[in-house]
Design an enzyme around this catalytic site. Structure first.
Site, short mmCIF file in Angstrom:
data_model
loop_
_atom_site.label_atom_id
_atom_site.label_comp_id
_atom_site.label_asym_id
_atom_site.label_seq_id
_atom_site.Cartn_x
_atom_site.Cartn_y
_atom_site.Cartn_z
CG ASP A 1 -1.93 0.76 1.16
OD1 ASP A 1 -3.00 0.61 0.31
OD2 ASP A 1 -2.15 2.17 1.66
CE1 TYR B 1 -5.20 6.53 -0.68
CE2 TYR B 1 -5.29 7.16 1.57
CZ TYR B 1 -5.15 6.03 0.56
OH TYR B 1 -5.26 4.82 0.76
CG HIS C 1 -4.42 -3.89 -0.33
ND1 HIS C 1 -3.45 -3.55 -1.47
CD2 HIS C 1 -4.38 -3.01 0.67
CE1 HIS C 1 -3.20 -2.31 -0.98
NE2 HIS C 1 -3.54 -1.95 0.05
#
Length: 513
Positions: free
Chosen positions: A280, A430, A486
């Protein structure tokens, strides 16, 4: 590279040193007389032949020169290893002080209190359930009915005090870097074979995970059952703004800034060279660490590596790889996970990327709501642990959460976000990374340190070997995993440990040669 250049130069030298061919013999004179028109016609043909021959030779020489120059330029460009640059920042409040920064390593302990738990329970008791659409399962997000079951377990059976005790079984520390306190777990092996020192490795998490993702992986690296396996000394930090690391107080703290902070952390701990692993956001941060200081990263191991700047080859492979898989080295698994492209890449991305658009644009708006509601926070985080573990879990009433994880582990991760109040600052990461566009310097710089990639089949995006090699030029290990998604280190710690061990053994053999 130098051998190829020498060969090109040698060929050019041979061409210059070769003696010219002898001139053709003069044409024999004919005693026959020609009429005027015939003479002119023959002379014209001779001139045309001479001109055509000269023109062809010139074009050939020009073509050779252009190709040679292009080859030399290509080789020179390939021989350059650009390094990412980052300036030291000040991410603390106000203006940076003139005094030198405190570099001490301070022990840290995760704690809780009765007041903290009472506040949590009162908020949970006042939650307002929303009925789910009939037969919606997890297609609309976290199913409301199952959420009530999770909340009931959280309220009545989950023991946060016991989990805090479990978190503290590994040593925690904080140290101040560039104005903010950075939290990390530092685990040293209890036994190391003589003549085989422990290998330092930094493990970096992502969103919505935490350092806790690696808790079942750590003992497999520091205390391997097989004495032939390498032994590691593990450093597991919290990204600033996540968990128990202080959130940056200034705008602009992106993955490169985090990489610079973690490089300083490893140097402060006395590691001049080390291995790095990430998934990630940890993928991007450890990649940036290898770009900032390639000499310090002995090897880079990743479990997530989407194309940061897809080029022509990636585009061609995507268009033609289904028909000509061997041309691009695609396996049957590659074809199954990539095609049909419209469904696997476009539609799936649209289904699963809504959170990204929110967090990359207005993170504080949604973050404020999540910071006020523990139930909302759990729904927002745990929904990712469902779908990102296996997309087919959307078809299940319970989202398949406990098929791969325990509720205690999942809620411990949620509690790290809740008790630290870090959900908003974690979402800002982000905004900081996408706010300046996708064409950032680090996206154009290749990685030349030895790299290993563990390809888990149920991750949110599949990366064939060809794609990974476009960025990671020294890819020495690519492992298609039999299962996993993930959050691979948390879901399949044994598979992850084995791949890290095999990768590091390969790197160490290369270094000794």
């Amino acid at each position: 590279m130098s051998e190829v250049l020498n060969e090109v130069i040698q060929k050019l030298d041979e061409g210059r040193s070769r003696p010219p061919p002898p001139p053709p013999p003069p044409p024999r004179r004919s005693r026959r007389r020609f009429s005027g028109w015939g003479c002119q016609e023959n002379v014209g043909k001779d001139c045309h032949r001479l001109f055509s021959s000269t023109q062809t030779d010139m074009l050939a020489e020009l073509l050779v020169a252009v190709v040679t120059a292009g080859l030399v330029l290509f080789l020179v460009q390939r021989s350059r290893n650009p390094v990412l640059k980052a300036e030291d920042g000040w991410w603390g409040p106000g203006v940076a002080p003139h005094a030198e920064e405190d570099v001490s390593l301070r022990p840290f302990e995760v704690r809780t209190s009765e007041e903290e738990l009472e506040d949590l329970y009162s908020r949970m008791d006042r939650t307002r359930p929303v009925p789910s659409v009939e037969d919606s399962r997890f297609h609309y997000g976290f199913n409301s009915q199952h959420l009530q079951d999770v909340v009931s377990y959280w309220r009545k059976d989950f023991d946060w005090r016991r989990q805090v005790h479990g978190l503290n079984r590994y040593p925690h520390f904080r140290t101040r870097i560039e104005g903010i306190d950075v939290h990390y777990v530092h685990v040293k092996p209890r036994r190391v074979a003589e003549g085989a020192p422990a290998l330092p490795i930094i493990l970096v998490h992502g969103w919505p995970g935490s350092f806790y993702e690696f808790y079942r992986l750590i003992p497999l690296l520091t205390e391997p059952e097989n004495p032939e396996e390498p032994v590691f000394e593990v450093v597991c930090p919290s990204i600033p703004g996540y968990g128990f690391s202080e959130a940056p107080h200034k705008r602009g703290f992106n993955s490169v800034c985090a990489a610079n902070v973690f490089q300083k952390l490893m140097k402060r701990l006395g590691f001049q060279t080390f291995f790095a692993h990430g998934g990630d956001w940890g993928w991007q941060i450890t990649t940036n660490m290898a770009q900032l200081d390639p000499g310090s990263v002995r090897g880079l191991h990743l479990s997530f590596a989407p194309p940061s700047k897809p080029g022509l080859l990636v585009a061609l492979s995507l268009m033609l790889g289904r028909l000509f898989p061997t041309l691009f080295g695609f396996t049957e698994a590659d074809r199954r996970l990539l095609y049909p492209c419209t469904e696997k890449l476009l539609l799936e991305s649209m289904k699963e990327s809504g959170y990204l658009h929110i967090q990359a644009t207005k993170p504080d708006t949604a973050g404020r709501a999540l910071n006020d509601s523990p139930v909302g926070l759990a729904a927002y985080i745990l929904e990712k642990f469902s779908t990102w573990t296996n997309q087919n879990f959307r078809d299940l009433e319970d989202g398949g959460l406990t098929r791969k994880f325990s509720l205690d582990d999942l809620l411990t991760n949620v509690m790290i976000y809740w008790t630290s109040g870090c959900i908003t600052s974690s979402m800002r990461f982000y905004k900081e990374n996408f706010g300046k566009g996708l064409d950032q310097p680090h996206s154009r710089i290749p990685v030349n340190v030895p790299t290993g990639f563990a390809c888990f089949p149920n991750d949110v995006m599949h990366s064939p070997k060809l794609w990974v090699k476009q960025k990671y030029r020294n890819l020495i290990r690519y492992t298609p995993m039999p299962r996993g998604g993930h959050f691979a280190a948390m879901e399949e710690p044994q598979l992850m440990a084995e791949d890290i061990q095999e990768f590091t053994k390969t790197v160490e053999k290369m270094i000794k040669l």
